[in-house]
Design an enzyme around this catalytic site. Sequence first.
Site, PDB file in Angstrom:
ATOM      1  N   ASP A 109       0.835  -1.299  -0.147  1.00  0.00           N
ATOM      2  CA  ASP A 109       0.011   0.127   0.019  1.00  0.00           C
ATOM      3  C   ASP A 109       0.954   1.048   0.002  1.00  0.00           C
ATOM      4  O   ASP A 109       2.010   1.148  -0.346  1.00  0.00           O
ATOM      5  CB  ASP A 109      -0.949  -0.010   1.301  1.00  0.00           C
ATOM      6  N   ASP A 110       0.392   2.357   0.561  1.00  0.00           N
ATOM      7  CA  ASP A 110       0.975   3.580   0.432  1.00  0.00           C
ATOM      8  C   ASP A 110       2.273   3.496   1.245  1.00  0.00           C
ATOM      9  O   ASP A 110       2.315   2.936   2.593  1.00  0.00           O
ATOM     10  CB  ASP A 110       0.227   4.554   0.888  1.00  0.00           C
TER      11      ASP A 110
END
Length: 428
Positions: A238-239
């Site tokens: 993810d980020d």
Amino acid sequence: MNSKVAESRKDKIISTSFEYNAINCRAHSVSLKDFGGVGDGKTSNTKAFQAAISHLSQYASEEGSQLYVPAGKWLTGSFNLISHFTLYLHKDAVLLASQDVNEWPVIKPLPSYGRGRDAAAGRYTSLIFGTNLTDVIVTGDNGTIDGQGSFWWQQFHSKKLKYTRPYLIELMFSDNIQISNLTLLDSPSWNIHPVYSSNIIIKGITIIAPIRSPNTDGINPDSCTNTKIEDCYIVSGDDCVAVKSGWDEYGIKFGWPTKQLVIRRLTCISPYSATIALGSEMSGGIQDVRAEDITAVNTESGIRIKTAVGNYGSHADKKYDHNALPEIKNINYKDMVAEEVSMAGNLEGISNDPFTGICISNVTISIAAKAKKQPWTCSAIEGITSGVTPKPCDLLPDQGPENIKSCDFPSDYLPIDMLELKKCTYSI
């Protein structure tokens, strides 16, 4: 770190000395082994951590305390930190997160979120957790925290979770925090989550998770003030860094923005997410975010601003104000180079709520030969550019080469940059 051996007739004493830089040094230090810790990777050490930290709490007003975790594999469930405290991991120490859900107490959802991210009910306490603390340090000689996340990822994918997955490190309502010189592996969900906190240093952290692991964000400052993230290497599903401040009506009501955040010397690999994301849960506001010396490799987005009312579409429940709109303004990009890019910029504001004050200068982007899209997509935005290749869309008019130094980066320093660390030396 140095070890010396002292011989006697009865036994052998091993003395370990080590030093590191920290916001504060401690007058009292003990080893996890002193409280029955067993580093065999099989024996639960949850009670040993709890007993050691409970014992050390008596020194909070006496120049603080430190818990030393020696080499070994230390299986443990969630445990709580205390104020004026350091958790230090030897370079060959591995904290193994327990896969016994009974070792993960359930707590209430975050007040600025109103519900858990995975399930509407509560959430499992993070592996290393603390609330209402001051002067707390989690550090080491690049010791490891292994979340053993595959167990939790399977539960998530099969929709068997009753509560939101735990994070590896979470500190709430706390002040003067340092998280440094550690390797974090395979978190069940987010890795590092300071929330409702201030005066935070996160430095020298390596985070590794499979690139398809669900929601394994690297570092998520959430409703925090005066935070510095430096010298981190993150591979994530993810980020790599996600800046947050609450979700929909809950975040608006709580009203605690993230502000005064600086990110430096970050390397990110995240093929399906962003290097730095603002949002999506940012209903409490985000102000004064600075990023410099950032390297993104094989990553979907360099900088992504996620708004629920825009094209992200994630909401806590159906009670949110459908007429509430974000104010996105004064976003500067300068001195950037990108190669093998499929899209230079996808800048989509909201039709009745344009994003304003966009400034891009001295940016060179090389588009990949196989790119199928136009290099720029722009709508409902206002701003300027200078010295940008390829030529941006008409909504961002070129101001000419004489303005290539526009889009100023702040010249002042944040208060967290003024903090000088102390050199701490110990012998166990």
